[in-house]
Structure formats: structure tokens, C-alpha cells
Design an enzyme around this catalytic site. Structure first.
Site, PDB file in Angstrom:
ATOM      1  N   THR A  24       0.861  -1.196   0.000  1.00  0.00           N
ATOM      2  CA  THR A  24       0.000   0.000   0.000  1.00  0.00           C
ATOM      3  C   THR A  24       0.896   1.245   0.000  1.00  0.00           C
ATOM      4  O   THR A  24       1.337   1.659  -1.060  1.00  0.00           O
ATOM      5  CB  THR A  24      -0.982   0.020   1.196  1.00  0.00           C
ATOM      6  OG1 THR A  24      -0.255  -0.188   2.399  1.00  0.00           O
ATOM      7  CG2 THR A  24      -2.033  -1.052   1.036  1.00  0.00           C
ATOM      8  N   LYS A  76       4.071  -6.790   3.693  1.00  0.00           N
ATOM      9  CA  LYS A  76       3.804  -5.386   3.402  1.00  0.00           C
ATOM     10  C   LYS A  76       3.503  -4.683   4.727  1.00  0.00           C
ATOM     11  O   LYS A  76       3.011  -5.305   5.672  1.00  0.00           O
ATOM     12  CB  LYS A  76       2.649  -5.224   2.414  1.00  0.00           C
ATOM     13  CG  LYS A  76       1.281  -5.675   2.880  1.00  0.00           C
ATOM     14  CD  LYS A  76       0.496  -4.767   3.765  1.00  0.00           C
ATOM     15  CE  LYS A  76       0.373  -3.374   3.212  1.00  0.00           C
ATOM     16  NZ  LYS A  76      -0.476  -2.557   4.173  1.00  0.00           N
ATOM     17  N   THR A 133       1.351  -8.856  13.063  1.00  0.00           N
ATOM     18  CA  THR A 133       1.516  -7.561  12.407  1.00  0.00           C
ATOM     19  C   THR A 133       1.294  -7.575  10.904  1.00  0.00           C
ATOM     20  O   THR A 133       1.804  -8.442  10.223  1.00  0.00           O
ATOM     21  CB  THR A 133       2.953  -7.083  12.655  1.00  0.00           C
ATOM     22  OG1 THR A 133       3.220  -7.177  14.032  1.00  0.00           O
ATOM     23  CG2 THR A 133       3.121  -5.666  12.214  1.00  0.00           C
ATOM     24  N   GLU A 152       6.587   4.742   7.434  1.00  0.00           N
ATOM     25  CA  GLU A 152       6.151   5.987   6.784  1.00  0.00           C
ATOM     26  C   GLU A 152       7.014   7.167   7.240  1.00  0.00           C
ATOM     27  O   GLU A 152       7.052   7.496   8.425  1.00  0.00           O
ATOM     28  CB  GLU A 152       4.669   6.237   7.063  1.00  0.00           C
ATOM     29  CG  GLU A 152       3.794   5.276   6.269  1.00  0.00           C
ATOM     30  CD  GLU A 152       2.311   5.390   6.570  1.00  0.00           C
ATOM     31  OE1 GLU A 152       1.526   4.867   5.775  1.00  0.00           O
ATOM     32  OE2 GLU A 152       1.953   5.995   7.596  1.00  0.00           O
ATOM     33  N   ASN A 182       0.384  11.138   5.897  1.00  0.00           N
ATOM     34  CA  ASN A 182      -0.885  10.797   6.541  1.00  0.00           C
ATOM     35  C   ASN A 182      -1.871  11.947   6.643  1.00  0.00           C
ATOM     36  O   ASN A 182      -3.047  11.726   6.927  1.00  0.00           O
ATOM     37  CB  ASN A 182      -0.617  10.207   7.929  1.00  0.00           C
ATOM     38  CG  ASN A 182      -0.071   8.808   7.819  1.00  0.00           C
ATOM     39  OD1 ASN A 182      -0.744   7.922   7.281  1.00  0.00           O
ATOM     40  ND2 ASN A 182       1.156   8.605   8.257  1.00  0.00           N
ATOM     41  N   SER A 196      -4.297   7.535   2.104  1.00  0.00           N
ATOM     42  CA  SER A 196      -3.476   6.449   1.551  1.00  0.00           C
ATOM     43  C   SER A 196      -4.307   5.182   1.441  1.00  0.00           C
ATOM     44  O   SER A 196      -5.279   5.011   2.139  1.00  0.00           O
ATOM     45  CB  SER A 196      -2.267   6.220   2.431  1.00  0.00           C
ATOM     46  OG  SER A 196      -2.665   6.101   3.774  1.00  0.00           O
TER      47      SER A 196
END
Lengths: 400, 400
Positions: free
Chosen positions: A156, A182, A193, A272, A395, A400
């Protein structure tokens, strides 16, 4: 701006596992639906998010895997990116079940032998017509040597594909372990996770597979944090096809653990906005839980994470963060090093503390923080990243 | 870029309290040392940080106030900004005690009748020579009508001074309550928060004062969060000089509570980088702790806070954050509104959900988020702010 992270160039095929990916959900320029077909006779084990709103695909996985989260009869996985199918209630559950029926028809098995996975925006419905056509395209082109394409299709906000293979020799047999994952945001321990799929061609009985998975997850996927948020869709699947012989050996377990540790670290490196990989090791604890609480307090403090981003030796923020941890430790006995540079001693500044040296270490893009509690023999290690303006951009600037 | 926050134009003097400020610690262009002198006969009560590394001035305050955190014999406060004197071990404790001795000499009382407060960078020592000279200058110019200057001199990364006065009439007497506070980052509930000094000229017995303070702090300073980090120096002092008559009345308690609520909200409005004030009200809980856990999970989620910064109706992030809260609630019974716009119903999207309307509410600079648990009669309200790139800039770009 992932931290020293390159995509894998080769991922070894696993006998008994075929894969295909296609563009079907919402991406305009890359594949976002993947099918993983598993030959009969494999064992499969899963661990899932502890979030109290598990997405419908997670609910269906739990049902199909049964109470012990293992099943010797799973034949296919359907994995989509872009839409998480989470918080979608009855419609989402129906869609997740429907995706199992559709893939079961294509693979010639029953719906209960299929596991669905979704990742992406929460509270949007899946486009089921496109999804069904995508499954059909995938079923027509399943091949063994396709893990790299799958690693890319499950991403993603990830900026780098994440995968690795390990091979070990057992009595002249080559056993292969290949894993992909991912994850980049909404990453926090205390769970299983993100999406991670690890397969081996070894034969491993289901109860043993599940036990290995539980042991391994605590030190790998549960030992990382990007932003302290736990996703609704986190799933980690371990598949053993049995094509290459008995896998009940420590070297096989170690190979699986190594693959998981690598994938977990990849996720932090691609966190991120991350500009630094930060490893926090807490030792000398009277129990493991205390070590984890101290490591998490440091890993989750935004003031520590922004100081790390700046490479600023504002070391009082570490003291503050440790002081906010619960658990059984004596604040006045705490020591801290960054790499081998002393910072804290007995809860205050170390007599050999040097701001220049500390700033030089904190300016590096891979930092080891070692915290001693001086109470016992337990330890814990957590991997995290820094908090940069790029995280906010990712974010806050767009969905996203 | 504080959210709709103006500095106070008037702060009423309190009979029995005189103040003075001067430049003494590290600021180049404004006062950063304040003395508050209290006439004999006042009662004083304090609550302090729960951080496990309480700064030496906090330790000295606790000792001088005694086990019950109240003392009828306190005569002066010494408050410096710029350096927190935290994590400074023996030297820090000596400096904090020395500051009490110095001010006691100047005010003609004993060191145990002085309380020291520090706020600023952690793990730096106080410049005691400058500090001593600063105390001397302050002692020479103490006046009653000086609260505005003190409100300004206790600031660190604050961008707006924070203070308010309230007056109530009791049997023809005017009772005044004046309070000032500082705080902008390292702000999180579960503690007594930041530096706040509230004084009244009413007479309030020490045990009652302490009881009011404990009750009030939970709904005011403990009900806010900026970044989830709890400071080592948080202190909230309540002073009753008794000059204006008996204060044992509900209206006086309410006036004190109102001053505290205002100061707490000021701190959130001036939260580091804040562009929005966000009030999170959780109702229908089976117990207050569950309401607080849900409110905190939402208030502390970086993905919720960045969505709020963007005004992005990415409402799945709220579901994710609520799902990560512990406590006794049924995820499938949860509802959520933003202002009066419905978002969640029974743990999924509300049938009347409208992305445009929700985005319009989230684009405002003051947002009310109302979460229903559908289980009981308890509720809790938390105030927080959004997470913007400016927060990262403030905390990563230079040492505050």
C-alpha cells in the site's frame, strides 16, 4: 525514503505454492490482487490482529483455520491491497465469504479451504465485480516462480517491496523458506503484524507449525513499531507444503525465524517517513514484560522520535520517556548507551557523557540504543524508526 | 499558531500574594525567573508529575509540603523557565534546596517554607550564580498586581500567555481566583500537568483545599493531551491566602474549577504545532476508566491526529483507534458523531454517513467528537489537538 532498504532481486519458488497477481481493486498502474494456490497436503498456521475491530477477512480466516488457528486443508489465499474491507459489517463479511467461494470454484475446492486478506483504506467496500474478474485472471496464470510480483502487488504505502528466501540442507535435502510482507504505517507491537506470508517446502505438522509461529512472532513482527497504531487487518500466515521432506529441525525453525526477522526489519526501514532505523535493546530486567514496557515507552515517545529525526542529543527526552514506563524497575539504577557512547548512569547523566559524540551517533541512519535496568537477566529488543515531517505529509496530505 | 487563543488582558491581584519576574536563566530577551511571595496564614496544596524521574524541584516540593501534599506554612515560590533541573541527580537536588535557602533569606523565613519549580530542557544544570542574583532582583520589586508578567515569565515553547481570573460574591464579600499556567509540549494526562499556579484570597482549610484540588485536576489538567509524553516537572499549585474570608462554598470551588478548566484548555489550544482544538467525549460507559481509555486511544493515535490536521474524513482511522482501546465495552455497540454528523453506528459506518458533511466538520478549527459505548451511564471528556508538520519542526529542528 526507506532506510538502507533494497528490494529483493530473487525470491526462490516453493514447491507446492503457485502465485499470480493482477490489477483489479483501485490501483491505476500496478497489480493489487494476488492469488496464492497451495497443493493438497500442506499445513497452514496464522496469527492475527488484536484490534477489537478485526476486519471481516480476518474473521473469515479465523473461522476457516479453526479454533487452534491451524488447518491442514487450506488450498488458496486471496490477497487484495487498496481497500481493507474493515469496519464494513455484514456487507464486508458477505464480500469476504464470497471471495472464498469465487476462488474455491476456480481452484476446485471448498470455500472453507480459502483464506481472504485485505489491506488499505478502512470502511470502504470491495468492488466485487472487478474482484471476481481479477480472481479469474489470476487463476489462469498461476506459476511457481512469481513471489517477486506478489511482494509488489500486496503493497500500500510501502515504497520498497519486502521479501527474502533462505535455504538449509537437511540430510542432503534442500529446504527453502520464502517470505513476503507489506507494511509501512499503522504498525505497533502487541499483535500479529501487517500482512506477511511465509512458506516453506518442508513438512511441518500443524501443531508444531503453530507453536513455532507463536514463538517467532514475539521476537519479530511483534517487536517493531512505526507509529503506535495497530491495524484492523494484520495477518501473518505460515505455510509448510511438505514437498521437500521433514522440516522438524532447529535449522528449519531458525531459517523461518530469520525470514520473519528480516521482513519485520524491512517494515521498519520502510516506515512511513522514516529516515532512521532505531534498535532499542533493554537488558537487566527482572522480567521480560518490564523490558518491553521500557522499550515501548522509548519507541513510542514522539519527543524521542523527533529528537532522533533531528540527530539532536536532547538526551533528557530519553530519561523522560523511560520515566513514563510502568513495570518493575528502579529509576535510579537505569543506564543508557547510544551505540558504545555512554549517556545515562544511575538515572542521571553519565560522568563521561559527551554531547558531541552522542550527537554524532544520533546523526547516523542506523542507531542502537541500549538501556540497562540493573535488576535481572531478562531483556527485550524493539525496532522502530524516527518521526519526521514526511510522516505527517503522508498521513495528512492525502488518503493512503 | 495557537487555536483561537488570546492572551489575558487583565489578571486580578490576590490579596496576600506578591510577584516579580526577571531575566536570569538563559533567555536573551525576556524574563525567565519568577518569585511569588505568600503572606503568613495561607494554605497551599500541590499535585505533581507521575513520571518516575520527578525533577529535584518536584522532590523538594513534595518534602516541603509533607506527606499529605498540603502545608499551611508556605511563604514563597521560585519558578524558573529554560532549564528543567531534571535528571540532574545530587547536584540538581542541591541546587533546588539552595534556591529555597536563598529565597528564604530574602523573604525572612525558613527554607522549608519555600517551593522551587523549574521547566525547560532536561538534564542541564541551573546557572546558580545568575539564579541567586535574579532572586535578589525579584525580592526587591514584589507587587500584588504582577500576574500578567509572571504568566509570561514561566513560558517555554508556549506562544501565548495563559491566565484567567474569576470573582464570586459570598455574603457581600468578593472572592477572587487568579491562575496562570505554561505548557505546550510533553503534555499527557495521568498525572498532574505542567506548571500551573492558582491562587484565591478565600480562606480554605488545607485538607479541603487538597481534596478540591484532587477532584478538579482529574477533569481539567489530567483531561488533556498534546503528544502523549508526560513531563518530569509537571506541578500544579493551589494557594488560598484567606484574606477575603471563608471560601468553603460551592461557588468558590466552582470558580477554582473554572479557572483550572480554562488554563487546561489554553494549554491544548497552544499545543506545539496545533491547528485544531479537538474535544473527545465518550459516554455510555460501564465505568469511567473505560471511557477514559477509549478517549485516550483516539486522542493519542497519530493516524487520527494527522487525519484531523488534514480535515480528511478518513473515518476508518477512528474505528481502528477505538478498537485498540482496552476496557469493558462491546465493539459492535459503538457509535460516533463529529459534532452532530453521524459517522459510526454499531461498530460500522452509520447509514446516514455523508463524507462531504463529515469533511466539512473536520475542516473546522474546533471539533467535537462524541463516542457512545451503549453500556452504562459513565462518561469522560478529553481535550487534545491535531498533529501537524509544525510539531515535528518545533521538536526536531532545534532544542526547545
Amino acid at each position: 525514503m526507506a532506510v538502507n532498504l533494497s528490494p529483493p532481486s530473487v525470491l526462490e519458488p516453493i514447491a507446492g505454492v503457485r502465485l499470480a497477481s493482477t490489477r483489479a481493486i483501485k490501483s491505476k498502474n500496478r497489480d493489487d490482487l494476488t492469488v496464492l494456490a497451495i497443493d493438497a497436503g500442506a499445513t497452514v498456521s496464522g496469527v492475527f490482529t488484536q484490534n477489537r475491530y478485526p476486519a471481516p477477512p480476518v474473521q473469515v480466516c479465523r473461522t476457516h483455520l479453526g479454533v487452534d488457528k491451524t488447518n491442514g486443508d487450506i488450498r488458496g489465499l486471496a490477497i487484495n491491497a487498496g481497500i481493507a474491507n474493515a469496519g464494513t459489517l455484514g456487507r464486508g463479511l458477505h464480500d469476504a465469504q464470497e471471495s472464498c467461494r469465487l476462488l474455491a470454484n476456480l481452484l476446485g475446492c471448498e470455500a472453507r479451504q480459502i483464506l481472504p486478506f485485505s489491506t488499505g483504506v478502512i470502511m470502504e467496500p470491495l468492488p466485487m465485480e472487478n474482484y471476481a474478474r481479477g480472481l479469474q485472471r489470476c487463476a489462469g496464470k498461476l506459476i511457481h516462480d512469481n513471489w517477486l510480483a506478489a511482494a509488489s502487488a500486496i503493497m500500500t504505502t510501502d515504497t520498497v517491496t519486502k521479501g527474502i528466501s533462505r535455504q538449509v540442507q537437511i540430510n542432503g535435502n534442500t529446504i527453502t523458506v520464502t517470505g513476503i510482507a507489506k507494511g509501512s504505517g499503522m504498525i505497533h507491537p502487541n499483535m500479529a503484524t501487517m500482512l506477511a506470508f511465509v512458506a516453506t517446502d518442508a513438512a511441518i505438522p500443524a501443531p508444531l507449525l503453530a507453536q513455532w509461529q507463536r514463538d517467532i512472532v514475539d521476537d519479530t513482527f511483534n517487536a517493531i513499531s512505526v507509529d503506535g497504531d495497530t491495524s484492523t487487518n494484520d495477518s501473518f500466515m505460515l505455510i509448510a507444503t511438505g514437498k521437500a521432506g521433514d522440516g522438524n529441525h532447529t535449522v528449519v525453525r531458525d531459517a523461518i525465524a530469520g525470514v520473519c526477522a528480516h521482513l519485520a526489519e524491512c517494515i521498519v526501514r520502510d516506515g512511513e517517513g522514516a529516515s532512521k532505523l532505531v534498535t532499542i535493546r533493554v537488558y537487566g530486567g527482572s522480567d521480560k514484560e518490564t523490558c518491553l514496557r521500557v522499550a515501548r515507552a522509548v519507541a513510542c515517545s514522539p519527543l524521542v522520535k523527533t529528537a532522533l529525526a533531528a540527530g539532536d542529543a536532547n538526551v533528557g527526552r530519553f530519561l523522560m520517556a523511560i520515566g513514563n514506563a510502568g513495570g518493575n524497575f528502579v529509576p535510579d539504577c537505569v543506564t543508557m548507551h547510544v551505540d558504545s557512547t555512554p549517556v545515562l548512569f544511575n538515572g542521571g547523566l553519565h560522568s563521561e557523557y559527551c554531547e558531541e559524540k552522542t550527537a554524532a551517533v544520533l546523526a547516523m541512519d542506523e542507531i542502537m540504543i541500549v538501556i540497562g535496568l540493573g535488576k535481572g537477566a531478562y531483556e527485550a529488543t524493539l525496532k522502530t524508526c524516527d518521526l519526521t515531517a514526511r510522516y505527517i505529509e503522508i498521513n495528512a496530505a492525502y488518503r493512503s
